[in-house]
Design an enzyme around this catalytic site. Sequence first.
Site, PDB file in Angstrom:
ATOM      1  N   CYS A 143      16.504 -41.396  -1.278  1.00  0.00           N
ATOM      2  CA  CYS A 143      15.914 -40.469  -0.263  1.00  0.00           C
ATOM      3  C   CYS A 143      15.631 -41.628   0.954  1.00  0.00           C
ATOM      4  O   CYS A 143      15.739 -41.521   1.383  1.00  0.00           O
ATOM      5  CB  CYS A 143      15.497 -39.607  -0.973  1.00  0.00           C
ATOM      6  SG  CYS A 143      13.931 -40.519  -1.480  1.00  0.00           S
ATOM      7  N   HIS A 315       9.275 -38.521  -2.175  1.00  0.00           N
ATOM      8  CA  HIS A 315      10.208 -38.278  -1.601  1.00  0.00           C
ATOM      9  C   HIS A 315       9.877 -38.649  -0.151  1.00  0.00           C
ATOM     10  O   HIS A 315       8.961 -38.654   0.188  1.00  0.00           O
ATOM     11  CB  HIS A 315      10.440 -36.709  -1.743  1.00  0.00           C
ATOM     12  CG  HIS A 315      12.155 -36.594  -0.997  1.00  0.00           C
ATOM     13  ND1 HIS A 315      12.698 -37.023  -1.764  1.00  0.00           N
ATOM     14  CD2 HIS A 315      11.874 -35.704  -0.373  1.00  0.00           C
ATOM     15  CE1 HIS A 315      14.204 -36.936  -1.610  1.00  0.00           C
ATOM     16  NE2 HIS A 315      13.630 -35.488  -0.387  1.00  0.00           N
ATOM     17  N   ASN A 339      16.749 -32.971   4.755  1.00  0.00           N
ATOM     18  CA  ASN A 339      16.575 -33.434   3.471  1.00  0.00           C
ATOM     19  C   ASN A 339      17.985 -34.098   3.459  1.00  0.00           C
ATOM     20  O   ASN A 339      18.493 -33.905   4.365  1.00  0.00           O
ATOM     21  CB  ASN A 339      16.274 -31.912   2.392  1.00  0.00           C
ATOM     22  CG  ASN A 339      15.841 -33.225   1.290  1.00  0.00           C
ATOM     23  OD1 ASN A 339      15.628 -34.175   1.204  1.00  0.00           O
ATOM     24  ND2 ASN A 339      15.443 -31.833   0.072  1.00  0.00           N
TER      25      ASN A 339
END
Length: 373
Positions: A143, A315, A339
């Site tokens: 990520c 994250h 995302n």
Amino acid sequence: MAVLPVIFILLLVSLSNGEYLQYPETDDEVQEIFRFWKIEHDKIYPNEQEESKSYRTFKDNIQYINELNTLYRGKTGFGINQFADLSPKEFQKKILMPKRQAPAFDSKRYVNIKASAPLPESYDWRDKNMVTSVKDQGSVGTCWAFSTVGNIEGQWALQGKSLSNFSVEQIVDCDGTEDVKLKKADCGVFGGWPFLAYEYVKRQGGLESWDDYAYCSGTGKCFTCPAQGYNKTLCGPPVEYCQKNESCEAKLDKSKFVPGLRVDDWQAVDQNETTIAHGLILLGPLSVALDASLLQFYKFGVYSPISCNPKLLDHAVLMVGFGVEKTLFGSKPYWMIKNSWGEKWGEKGYFKIKRGSGTCGINTQVTTAILAK
Ligand SMILES: *[C@@H]1O[C@H](CO)[C@@H](O)[C@H](O)[C@H]1NC(C)=O
Ligand SMILES: *[C@@H]1O[C@H](CO)[C@@H](O)[C@H](O)[C@H]1NC(C)=O
Ligand SMILES: *[C@@H]1O[C@H](CO)[C@@H](O)[C@H](O)[C@H]1NC(C)=O
Ligand SMILES: *[C@@H]1O[C@H](CO)[C@@H](O)[C@H](O)[C@H]1NC(C)=O
């Protein structure tokens, strides 16, 4: 038998205080949902044991999702998605990064943002074509590289250059940057930090395009080797097996760097969310991070979990806008976040998170690259 899409199996429960989703929980029905879900997500298990283990996790998750939907009704909706055969623990381990505290930077890193006009009610960089398509990191903890590249893509487009997809894989493969003083390092598929990734791109002198150096590490198409400088103390043991021909040394081609794209430096925005909103308008889409423990099954609405630790980030994502959601129960200010879990996840790949109260640490690691002019 007619093929019914899963959505018809879903029950919509209406209560005086709002509607919320509930999945049926009997074995017969859950088996049926599991069958459609496997087809939808191309899930093939190596053997029956694996499949029945996954089924049990799937069934537990359905119960868990029903509980979440009851608890957060009228606020956040949860549902099954590609992660439905991972227990929350497995999800944490595979997809998220190890939980860690946000570093505080030297005061000179922070941009001095002076608000020249009152904040609009909403703002969205997607409307101005400064955000590329939603990507899918797959089954590894990359990520941080997606968040970094999303920011750089926005900075590039804001210079009047044409918006395009830049290479995430280059950063995953090549960036082993560490900050000895802050005790932070970039660890490839095991997590990293956008502020260190900007340092890597700066040092390296460029970035290839997504097409020239395509993403493969989360899709099972390659087994990349640890980057040069990979710090075992900070990152943990490297992958046991890797393909030398898929490593940075084998793949990086400087002649393919996007012409003119260079990172000169990077800066941070402080934690005040009013300042962040002004900063977003002034600077472009921003790299941010959060505690995403409960985000696994998010489907829609404003995410604002009761239990999440703003001091333990796991994250990294991209903040692209903000707004206010108006419901029967009042209005809720939110951040709009891109995302990297594919377009089918959440709201077409995006999620909204509560704005103004430091929810899950979303305001604690706000950074942006500065590109060469
Ligand atoms: C980026 O890649 C996606 C997927 O291949 C493509 O649809 C899109 O047009 C590309 N460019 C931008 C600017 O998003
Ligand atoms: C790895 O990180 C540790 C802890 O910050 C540090 O003491 C060590 O010097 C680093 N190792 C290398 C090879 O840089
Ligand atoms: C690396 O080698 C493997 C196995 O020999 C092959 O399948 C793969 O395509 C190669 N990758 C590259 C980038 O050449
Ligand atoms: C955040 O900044 C705004 C505008 O500068 C200020 O009015 C507000 O008091 C600050 N909030 C906090 C919690 O410091």
